[in-house]
Enzyme design. Sequence first.
Site, PDB file in Angstrom:
ATOM      1  N   ARG A 293       5.167  12.473  -3.038  1.00  0.00           N
ATOM      2  CA  ARG A 293       6.060  12.904  -1.299  1.00  0.00           C
ATOM      3  C   ARG A 293       6.184  11.763  -0.054  1.00  0.00           C
ATOM      4  NH1 ARG A 293      -0.582  11.986  -1.023  1.00  0.00           N
ATOM      5  NH2 ARG A 293      -0.496  12.257  -3.229  1.00  0.00           N
TER       6      ARG A 293
ATOM      7  N   HIS B 191      12.374  -2.908   2.391  1.00  0.00           N
ATOM      8  CA  HIS B 191      12.638  -1.984   2.101  1.00  0.00           C
ATOM      9  C   HIS B 191      12.972  -1.138   1.522  1.00  0.00           C
ATOM     10  CE1 HIS B 191       9.148  -3.437   4.976  1.00  0.00           C
ATOM     11  NE2 HIS B 191       9.980  -4.266   5.533  1.00  0.00           N
ATOM     12  N   LEU B 192      12.262   0.549   1.462  1.00  0.00           N
ATOM     13  CA  LEU B 192      13.109   1.518   0.638  1.00  0.00           C
ATOM     14  C   LEU B 192      14.206   1.863   1.845  1.00  0.00           C
ATOM     15  CD1 LEU B 192      10.488   2.592  -1.712  1.00  0.00           C
ATOM     16  CD2 LEU B 192      12.701   1.847  -2.268  1.00  0.00           C
ATOM     17  N   SER B 193      13.176   2.245   3.008  1.00  0.00           N
ATOM     18  CA  SER B 193      13.809   2.945   4.131  1.00  0.00           C
ATOM     19  C   SER B 193      14.560   1.719   5.098  1.00  0.00           C
ATOM     20  CB  SER B 193      12.810   3.701   4.912  1.00  0.00           C
ATOM     21  OG  SER B 193      11.834   3.053   5.444  1.00  0.00           O
TER      22      SER B 193
ATOM     23  N   GLU C  24      11.977 -10.011   1.463  1.00  0.00           N
ATOM     24  CA  GLU C  24      11.176  -8.537   1.650  1.00  0.00           C
ATOM     25  C   GLU C  24      12.254  -7.417   1.859  1.00  0.00           C
ATOM     26  OE1 GLU C  24      10.843  -9.361   5.621  1.00  0.00           O
ATOM     27  OE2 GLU C  24      10.426  -6.860   5.735  1.00  0.00           O
TER      28      GLU C  24
ATOM     29  N   ARG D 170       8.029   0.092  13.424  1.00  0.00           N
ATOM     30  CA  ARG D 170       7.648  -0.305  12.637  1.00  0.00           C
ATOM     31  C   ARG D 170       9.582  -0.906  12.392  1.00  0.00           C
ATOM     32  NH1 ARG D 170       5.605   3.248   7.960  1.00  0.00           N
ATOM     33  NH2 ARG D 170       5.777   5.104   9.158  1.00  0.00           N
TER      34      ARG D 170
ATOM     35  N   ARG E 149      13.278   3.372  12.293  1.00  0.00           N
ATOM     36  CA  ARG E 149      12.588   4.473  11.847  1.00  0.00           C
ATOM     37  C   ARG E 149      11.728   4.196  13.416  1.00  0.00           C
ATOM     38  NH1 ARG E 149       9.502   4.536   6.922  1.00  0.00           N
ATOM     39  NH2 ARG E 149       8.944   6.655   7.618  1.00  0.00           N
TER      40      ARG E 149
ATOM     41  N   HIS F 235       4.216  -4.462   9.299  1.00  0.00           N
ATOM     42  CA  HIS F 235       4.071  -4.661  10.544  1.00  0.00           C
ATOM     43  C   HIS F 235       2.900  -4.659  10.940  1.00  0.00           C
ATOM     44  CE1 HIS F 235       7.217  -2.041   9.540  1.00  0.00           C
ATOM     45  NE2 HIS F 235       6.429  -1.401   8.944  1.00  0.00           N
TER      46      HIS F 235
ATOM     47  N   ASP G  40       0.823 -15.730   7.015  1.00  0.00           N
ATOM     48  CA  ASP G  40       0.513 -17.299   6.288  1.00  0.00           C
ATOM     49  C   ASP G  40       1.014 -17.333   4.916  1.00  0.00           C
ATOM     50  OD1 ASP G  40       0.314 -17.390   9.213  1.00  0.00           O
ATOM     51  OD2 ASP G  40      -1.942 -16.927   8.531  1.00  0.00           O
TER      52      ASP G  40
ATOM     53  N   PRO H 197       0.686  -0.686   0.208  1.00  0.00           N
ATOM     54  CA  PRO H 197       0.200  -0.013   0.266  1.00  0.00           C
ATOM     55  C   PRO H 197       0.537   1.345  -0.106  1.00  0.00           C
ATOM     56  CG  PRO H 197      -0.201  -0.914   2.179  1.00  0.00           C
ATOM     57  CD  PRO H 197       0.580  -2.440   1.158  1.00  0.00           C
ATOM     58  N   ASN H 198       0.484   2.721  -0.421  1.00  0.00           N
ATOM     59  CA  ASN H 198       0.854   3.770  -0.856  1.00  0.00           C
ATOM     60  C   ASN H 198       2.264   3.723  -1.877  1.00  0.00           C
ATOM     61  OD1 ASN H 198      -1.396   4.724   0.315  1.00  0.00           O
ATOM     62  ND2 ASN H 198       0.071   4.116   2.459  1.00  0.00           N
TER      63      ASN H 198
ATOM     64  N   ASN I 275       7.892  -5.912  -0.950  1.00  0.00           N
ATOM     65  CA  ASN I 275       7.471  -4.714   0.144  1.00  0.00           C
ATOM     66  C   ASN I 275       5.664  -4.563  -0.120  1.00  0.00           C
ATOM     67  OD1 ASN I 275       7.289  -2.330   1.411  1.00  0.00           O
ATOM     68  ND2 ASN I 275       8.920  -1.241   0.265  1.00  0.00           N
TER      69      ASN I 275
ATOM     70  N   ALA J 192       3.041  -0.925   4.997  1.00  0.00           N
ATOM     71  CA  ALA J 192       2.681  -1.107   6.132  1.00  0.00           C
ATOM     72  C   ALA J 192       1.933  -2.324   6.432  1.00  0.00           C
ATOM     73  CB  ALA J 192       1.552   0.358   6.348  1.00  0.00           C
TER      74      ALA J 192
ATOM     75  N   TYR K 229      11.202   8.097   1.277  1.00  0.00           N
ATOM     76  CA  TYR K 229      11.527   7.490   0.331  1.00  0.00           C
ATOM     77  C   TYR K 229      11.566   7.463  -1.621  1.00  0.00           C
ATOM     78  CZ  TYR K 229       7.799   5.601   3.834  1.00  0.00           C
ATOM     79  OH  TYR K 229       7.960   5.087   4.669  1.00  0.00           O
TER      80      TYR K 229
HETATM   81  O1  CA2 Z   1      10.504   1.755   3.570  1.00  0.00           O
HETATM   82  C1  CA2 Z   1       9.903   1.251   3.169  1.00  0.00           C
HETATM   83  O2  CA2 Z   1       9.705   0.469   2.178  1.00  0.00           O
HETATM   84  C2  CA2 Z   1       8.333   1.204   3.456  1.00  0.00           C
HETATM   85  O3  CA2 Z   1       8.087  -0.883   3.471  1.00  0.00           O
HETATM   86  C3  CA2 Z   1       7.217   1.323   3.171  1.00  0.00           C
HETATM   87  C4  CA2 Z   1       5.854   1.914   3.969  1.00  0.00           C
HETATM   88  C5  CA2 Z   1       6.434   1.654   5.062  1.00  0.00           C
HETATM   89  O4  CA2 Z   1       4.943   1.711   6.414  1.00  0.00           O
HETATM   90  C6  CA2 Z   1       7.538   0.656   5.786  1.00  0.00           C
HETATM   91  O5  CA2 Z   1       6.827   1.037   7.163  1.00  0.00           O
HETATM   92  C7  CA2 Z   1       8.439   0.967   5.674  1.00  0.00           C
HETATM   93  C8  CA2 Z   1       5.560   3.283   3.325  1.00  0.00           C
HETATM   94  C9  CA2 Z   1       5.150   3.139   2.039  1.00  0.00           C
HETATM   95  C10 CA2 Z   1       4.556   4.545   2.112  1.00  0.00           C
HETATM   96  O6  CA2 Z   1       5.210   4.833   0.851  1.00  0.00           O
HETATM   97  C11 CA2 Z   1       5.119   6.319  -0.050  1.00  0.00           C
HETATM   98  C12 CA2 Z   1       5.340   6.905  -0.638  1.00  0.00           C
HETATM   99  C13 CA2 Z   1       5.721   8.177  -1.145  1.00  0.00           C
HETATM  100  C14 CA2 Z   1       5.600   8.674  -0.608  1.00  0.00           C
HETATM  101  C15 CA2 Z   1       3.770   8.149   0.499  1.00  0.00           C
HETATM  102  C16 CA2 Z   1       3.928   7.366   0.999  1.00  0.00           C
END
Ligand code: CA2
Length: 183
Positions: free
Chosen positions: A18, A100-102, A98, A111, A107, A80, A87, A10-11, A74, A77, A23
């Site tokens: 943003r 993650h960008l960050s 798995e 997370r 954090r 977590h 499953d 998601p997102n 990836n 959210a 990210y």
């Molecule tokens: O660091 C990552 O890749 C995360 O999986 C990104 C998730 C976050 O909930 C995880 O804790 C770590 C959030 C993805 C949201 O991506 C956005 C990208 C641009 C603007 C807003 C959100």
Amino acid sequence: MLRILVLHGPNLNLLGTREQSIYGTLSLEVLNRAITKLAKELPVEVKQCQSNSEGELVTWIQEARTRYDGIIINPAAYTHTSVAIRDAIAAVGLPTVEVHLSNIHQREEFRHRSFIAGVALGQITGLGPTGYLLALRGLHDHLIASRLQKMAPPPVASQRRAKGTRPSRSRFNDRTVSEGSIE
Ligand code: CA2
């Protein structure tokens, strides 16, 4: 050819628009193009999908069982929170990386926990888009190695068991030599 499914949670469709300080500036489309470029070089077949819905991600993971050799995910959210995604990965039994960008461990506390890590082949976190490319190389190498292992002849002891032959005596002493060890 090896087939790998890349799932974005998601997102992640908002990438590059943003929260660029967390990210980065790359859009999901550009990231997917970089993944496709590396896939052609390796070579592996890749398909990338993004969903904001947990159920849809679960369905894609289930369907991957008969269509793909491995998964890069990836879960965003859902990392977590989602026992359902964990499953599904455990149920299909496909090697899963798995990403993650960050760096989720640098954090907020919530997370730090991943429901996915325990059923994943590995986790790459904090390396930005490069993390996906490393995951693709790593998963490719893992899948090739397990294919080669499956093709390799069985160890000598199990060949003997299958044939019903006994291990031979060593020429040098009275002990039995079996599979590199002296009994
Ligand atoms: O660091 C990552 O890749 C995360 O999986 C990104 C998730 C976050 O909930 C995880 O804790 C770590 C959030 C993805 C949201 O991506 C956005 C990208 C641009 C603007 C807003 C959100």
